[in-house]
Design an enzyme around this catalytic site. Structure first.
Site, PDB file in Angstrom:
ATOM      1  CG  ASN A  59       5.536 -14.859  51.403  1.00 43.82           C
ATOM      2  OD1 ASN A  59       5.749 -14.541  52.463  1.00 43.82           O
ATOM      3  ND2 ASN A  59       5.845 -13.899  50.332  1.00 43.82           N
TER       4      ASN A  59
ATOM      5  CE  LYS B 266       2.150 -13.938  49.917  1.00 42.47           C
ATOM      6  NZ  LYS B 266       1.304 -13.611  49.038  1.00 42.47           N
TER       7      LYS B 266
ATOM      8  CG  HIS C 191       6.717 -10.302  47.312  1.00 42.42           C
ATOM      9  ND1 HIS C 191       5.432 -10.322  48.239  1.00 42.42           N
ATOM     10  CD2 HIS C 191       6.175 -12.663  47.371  1.00 42.42           C
ATOM     11  CE1 HIS C 191       4.115 -11.020  47.561  1.00 42.42           C
ATOM     12  NE2 HIS C 191       4.870 -12.700  47.359  1.00 42.42           N
TER      13      HIS C 191
ATOM     14  CD  GLU D 240       1.559 -10.237  48.593  1.00 42.40           C
ATOM     15  OE1 GLU D 240       2.411 -10.437  49.564  1.00 42.40           O
ATOM     16  OE2 GLU D 240       1.073 -11.113  47.713  1.00 42.40           O
TER      17      GLU D 240
ATOM     18  CD  GLU E 246       5.783 -14.452  43.675  1.00 40.29           C
ATOM     19  OE1 GLU E 246       5.775 -15.515  44.012  1.00 40.29           O
ATOM     20  OE2 GLU E 246       6.580 -13.418  44.229  1.00 40.29           O
TER      21      GLU E 246
ATOM     22  N   GLY F 197      -1.393 -14.952  44.349  1.00 40.31           N
ATOM     23  CA  GLY F 197      -2.789 -15.673  45.745  1.00 40.31           C
ATOM     24  C   GLY F 197      -4.140 -15.143  44.858  1.00 40.31           C
TER      25      GLY F 197
ATOM     26  CB  SER G  51      -1.506 -19.266  41.920  1.00 37.90           C
ATOM     27  OG  SER G  51      -2.451 -18.807  42.327  1.00 37.90           O
TER      28      SER G  51
HETATM   29  P1  PGA Z   1       0.932 -17.487  46.283  1.00 36.68           P
HETATM   30  O1  PGA Z   1       1.475 -16.627  46.936  1.00 36.68           O
HETATM   31  O2  PGA Z   1       1.446 -18.744  46.371  1.00 36.68           O
HETATM   32  O3  PGA Z   1      -0.422 -17.718  48.065  1.00 36.68           O
HETATM   33  O4  PGA Z   1       0.047 -17.257  44.640  1.00 36.68           O
HETATM   34  C1  PGA Z   1       3.060 -16.417  46.250  1.00 36.68           C
HETATM   35  C2  PGA Z   1       3.794 -15.584  46.949  1.00 36.68           C
HETATM   36  O5  PGA Z   1       3.214 -15.012  46.780  1.00 36.68           O
HETATM   37  O6  PGA Z   1       4.872 -15.405  47.139  1.00 36.68           O
END
Ligand code: PGA
Length: 249
Positions: free
Chosen positions: A8, A10, A98, A100, A168, A174, A212
């Site tokens: 992803n 983003k 997601h 976010e 997640e 992140g 992560s």
């Molecule tokens: P990250 O994000 O690997 O940077 O923690 C994962 C995601 O949001 O899908």
């Protein structure tokens, strides 16, 4: 089950960076280092890059997905894109819900379900994302929260063919914090149980872990029971890291 290694991107990257990254992934996928019996690879670039990424990639071995879709097929929705538009680029997947999107755009599980429905309507595979907040975990509510999100976010007609579930934990996205392998194992077993009756062929449905995921922890995570792939944010922006995650499958 064959693992799904999903990236992803983003809101990151220029076209130049994306082109280079796809070239790196393609070179790996075409080489004999890539064990195609072990994994499928998916990238979800920003919407502006869906078309060029389709052109740059080697069709057979890399799938492309949108990061979000509108619930409607078309209409006066400035700034949005429909699942049909994502499918029209030849993409085959779309993320739905997601964390976010849930946080930045107030997407409820009810909206997420409609987005997954829209993806199905357009013939896309919906990657439905769920995850608890750190406060939920502190209150020992994580299983209830995930059950509720699954119940409300999975549309009727979901099957192992058109639906992937991504777990997640929001506090792990992140942040460099990863859930304990034992916690991932327990949660994925819980999710596997919970989707029975909600997703046809629940036992064949891919359950991804995200939060992560890095080359250093990917092997342990990917070899955990009921983990059928990973959804990778930060580490999917460097071809080398993403490739090393795929190799861990
Ligand atoms: P990250 O994000 O690997 O940077 O923690 C994962 C995601 O949001 O899908």
């Amino acid at each position: 089950m064959k693992k799904l290694i999903a990236g992803n991107w983003k809101m990151h990257s220029t076209l130049t960076e994306a082109k280079e990254r796809i070239a790196g992934l393609t070179a790996f996928l075409q080489s004999n280092q890539a064990n195609h019996d072990a994994f499928d690879m998916l990238v979800c670039p920003p919407a502006t890059m869906l078309c060029p990424v389709q052109k740059w990639k080697d069709d057979a071995i890399l799938s492309v997905g949108g990061q979000d879709v509108h619930i409607n097929e078309k209409g006066a929705h400035t700034g949005d894109i429909s699942a049909e538009m994502v499918a029209d680029t030849s993409a085959t997947y779309a993320l739905a819900g997601h964390s976010e999107r849930r946080a930045d755009h107030g997407e409820t599980s009810d909206i997420v379900r409609q987005k997954a429905e829209a993806a199905h309507r357009a013939g896309l595979i919906a990657v439905i994302c769920v995850g608890e907040q750190e406060s939920d975990r502190d209150a020992n509510q994580e299983y209830q929260v995930i059950s509720a999100q699954l119940k409300q976010s999975i549309p009727a007609g979901a099957t192992s063919e058109n639906t992937v579930i991504a777990y997640e934990p929001v506090w792990a996205i992140g942040t460099g914090k990863v859930a304990e392998i034992s916690d991932i194992e327990k949660m994925h077993a819980h999710i596997r149980n919970e989707i029975v009756g909600k997703v046809a062929q629940a036992d064949q449905t891919r359950l991804l872990y995200g939060g992560s995921v890095k080359p250093t922890n990917a092997a342990d995570i990917l070899h955990t029971a009921n983990v059928d792939g990973v959804l990778v944010g930060g580490a999917s922006l460097l071809a080398e890291d993403f490739i090393n995650i795929a190799k861990a499958a």
